[in-house]
Design an enzyme around this catalytic site. Structure first.
Site, mmCIF file in Angstrom:
data_model
loop_
_atom_site.group_PDB
_atom_site.id
_atom_site.type_symbol
_atom_site.label_atom_id
_atom_site.label_comp_id
_atom_site.label_asym_id
_atom_site.label_seq_id
_atom_site.Cartn_x
_atom_site.Cartn_y
_atom_site.Cartn_z
ATOM 1 N N GLU A 104 30.578 -11.960 -5.206
ATOM 2 C CA GLU A 104 29.141 -11.855 -4.889
ATOM 3 C C GLU A 104 28.607 -10.425 -4.967
ATOM 4 O OE1 GLU A 104 31.303 -13.680 -3.163
ATOM 5 O OE2 GLU A 104 30.571 -15.712 -3.515
ATOM 6 N N HIS A 127 28.100 -22.524 5.229
ATOM 7 C CA HIS A 127 27.279 -22.935 4.097
ATOM 8 C C HIS A 127 25.807 -23.085 4.483
ATOM 9 C CE1 HIS A 127 31.055 -23.588 2.212
ATOM 10 N NE2 HIS A 127 30.584 -24.236 1.177
#
Lengths: 355, 325
Positions: free
Chosen positions: B60, B129
């Site tokens: 990321e 999440h």
């Protein structure tokens, strides 16, 4: 004996040199092709950079500069690597890599302004392809990778170079950058100036890898280790890496083994973590005197030349620091307006508190 | 006019912009060939090619850093972070590098980047999440935060975000991707960033919400109406910049307010909204402004998330408290 039949790259690699400490060419094959004028220009820049560094340390002690990371000892890596690039190439520096910015086109007074904490220092002129110095020591590696992706998408034969140190090579961003560069085959050079210490932490505590250059293997890019006190080795390695990048052959990791003669920053005491003997040994490899010996033998440089450049550099540094000191101070409203393209209403309101 | 769910509207926004501006790029983990884990970018790589819609290695920080580098090169990256809990790996690039670029460079470089990420509870997803991290981002100077609650807004806000010359953190609630369809105009249109929307008019209490909580608040308002309480619902749409004027105007009418957020109660968007109400409209209030939010715990595992998240019942309780104060 290991039961595993093969191991991955367990051989040490030598740092490649072209120029011996005595000023002799020891590796003709790697010798870059340079005209006499270019040789003199490189020497000029190295002596200028050393003088500027001497002056900057004093200016720092007088409180006329802010944060400043000394560069003496690293002139071959800094001046040589930038010299090997073209003006259109993009330089992504760490906090110490100010000389590369200036030799790539950033006005010196802006480098001083950056040090003094003025945002105009980072306002790079149009047409100068550099970023401002990075404080997060791995972040610029990813920026260079992204900029290289831009060159690739625009089908421009340009190269991005990211500078970091031996400490920076331990950052997660270093691995992510190398990996992306490998996968996308990007025109980027990762240039690690391994000066032996990440502030105070010695290289032996930085990695158990045999070299930083070995780390290229895992990313599927080219890795090379060179003598960073040898300006010819630096120029040769960067020129080759840039040529490969322009030809679509992808990224290169260059580890240049060098030394900073001064502490990490002006607030650091190097005597606490390294010995006088070590410093003396490295000073014998001084990149400037080594190169001077070579040039003197060729009749291209004299001690008087060095003295002349030092005077020129001192005068230039004086002019530029005065210019920096004359730039109007930042204001809070200017700061507020630099957050977004259009200042939102809530920020407009906050300005009123500072009038 | 086409009927679209929010996922399709977001995809349509990206298609419109990919077509309009060759500098728009999409990249992230799995976004290319399969169109992302939620298929939001499905078909776009096929239509626009691998140079415009790129699968990246799983990292990321590099996604964020590549976006910053491409922004410097004049591109307009849409960088997808696959799930919100993974943004921590990219926070340096998002909040230090992208959000400070204009300031650090005195305006020489900018970060015209959209960081898209799904978030939001109630779908029994794996740990990390679903968390609501908008407060963390909205506290950072130099980055805008956008949370759409319906397909029309999602498309218009995303197009506005892509065209914005500053970085935008665009949050897509998982529970809204397929929740319902609505009319979405073809082609290009924008919904201005920094403008809230009054989704239901009322005279007795203002319910300030965003994302999924707009719908939770609407359910509560339906119930409240049965007992004669008319709630006005504001959908913030943008959390930075916050549209405080719309909030204050509503409070001048209703004199009472509550703020609903999925995020943990303390130090977040609701706290900020209330602080600004205090600064600007305290004399119009007949009661303290209350928060309906998650408790200050980590986001729970799926088993109890339904009771952890704001419910219509908790909103009704809060409204009754401010009505009876």
């Amino acid at each position: 004996m290991s039961k595993v039949p093969y191991e991955v790259y367990t051989e040490e690699v030598e740092a490649l040199s072209v120029l011996s400490p005595e000023g002799e060419i020891v590796n003709e094959k790697m010798m870059p092709k340079l005209t006499d004028d270019q040789l003199k220009e490189i020497m000029y820049r190295m002596v200028f950079t050393r003088t500027w560094d001497d002056r900057a340390v004093n200016l720092g002690r007088q409180g006329r500069l802010g944060f400043y990371a000394p560069v003496s000892g690293q002139e071959a890596t800094m001046v040589g690597s930038e010299f090997a690039l073209q003006k259109e190439d993009f330089v992504c520096p760490g906090y110490r890599d100010i000389p590369q910015l200036v030799w790539h086109g950033l006005p010196l007074y802006q480098a001083f302004l950056y040090s003094r904490g003025h945002q105009h220092g980072g306002q790079i002129p149009e047409g100068v392809n550099v970023l401002m110095p990075q404080i997060i020591i791995g972040a610029q590696i990813l920026h260079a990778m992204g900029i290289a992706m831009g060159f690739k998408l625009k089908k421009q034969k340009q190269v991005a170079i990211a500078y970091t140190g031996d400490g920076g090579s331990s950052e997660g961003d270093f691995y992510e950058g190398l990996n992306y560069a490998g996968v996308f085959k990007l025109p980027v050079i990762f240039f690690v100036q391994n000066n032996g210490y990440a502030i105070t932490t010695p290289f032996s505590k930085q990695t158990a890898a045999l070299s930083i250059a070995h780390k290229a293997v895992a990313a599927g890019i080219r890795g090379i280790k060179i003598d960073g006190m040898d300006v010819f080795a630096v120029i040769s390695a960067v020129q080759e890496a840039a040529e490969r990048a322009r030809n679509g052959e992808g990224a290169t990791l260059i580890e240049a083994v060098t030394y900073r003669f001064r502490p990490h920053s002006l607030s650091d005491d190097a005597s606490k973590y390294r010995t006088k003997e070590e410093e003396t040994q490295w000073s014998e490899k001084d990149p400037i005197s080594r190169f001077a010996k070579y040039l003197e033998k060729k009749g291209l440089w004299t001690e008087e030349d060095t003295a002349r450049v030092r005077e020129e550099a001192k005068a230039k540094v004086n002019d530029e620091i005065k210019k920096a000191e004359k730039v109007e101070k930042m204001t809070i409203s200017g700061l507020i307006d630099s957050m977004f393209e259009t200042t939102p209403k809530y920020l407009e309101e906050q300005k009123a508190d500072f009038l | 006019m086409a009927q679209m769910n929010m996922k399709e509207a977001i995809r349509d926004a990206m298609r419109v912009e990919l077509e309009r501006d060759p500098n728009v790029l999409i990249f992230g983990e799995d976004v290319g060939n399969v169109g992302g884990v939620f298929r939001v970018t499905e078909g776009l790589q096929k239509e626009f090619g691998e140079d415009r819609v790129m699968d990246t290695p799983l990292a990321e920080s590099a996604i964020g850093g590549m976006a910053v580098g491409l922004g410097i090169q004049g591109f307009r990256p849409i960088a997808e972070i696959q799930f919100i809990g993974f943004i921590f790996e990219a926070l340096d690039q998002m909040l230090i590098q992208a959000a400070r670029m204009r300031y650090r460079s005195g305006g020489r470089y900018t970060s015209p980047i959209v960081f898209r990420t799904p978030f939001g509870g109630g779908v029994k997803a794996a740990e990390l999440h679903t968390d609501s991290l908008e407060g963390l981002i909205a506290q950072t100077p130099g980055i805008k935060v956008v949370v759409p609650s319906n397909p029309y807004d999602a498309k218009g806000l995303l197009i506005a975000s892509i065209r914005d010359n500053d970085p935008v953190f665009f949050m897509e609630h998982l529970n809204l991707y397929h929740a319902f369809r609505a009319e979405v105009p073809e082609g290009e249109y924008t919904v201005e960033l920094g403008k809230a929307n009054i989704v239901r008019e009322g005279s007795d209490v203002t319910i300030i919400s965003y994302g999924m909580t707009v719908h939770t608040a609407t359910k509560a308002a339906d119930e409240l109406e049965k007992s004669g309480i008319k709630a006005e619902i504001i959908d913030l749409r943008t959390l930075n910049p916050l549209d405080i004027d719309t909030i204050v105007n509503s409070i001048k009418k209703t004199n009472r307010a509550i703020v609903v957020q999925e995020a943990q109660k303390s130090a977040g968007i609701a706290a900020e909204v209330i602080a600004q109400i205090n600064e600007r409209a305290i004399l119009h209030l007949e009661a303290p402004v209350l928060r309906v939010a998650g408790p200050d715990t980590v986001y729970p595992f799926a088993q109890i998330e339904e009771s952890w998240l704001p419910t219509p019942a908790r909103i009704i309780t809060a409204v009754n408290k401010v009505m009876e104060f």
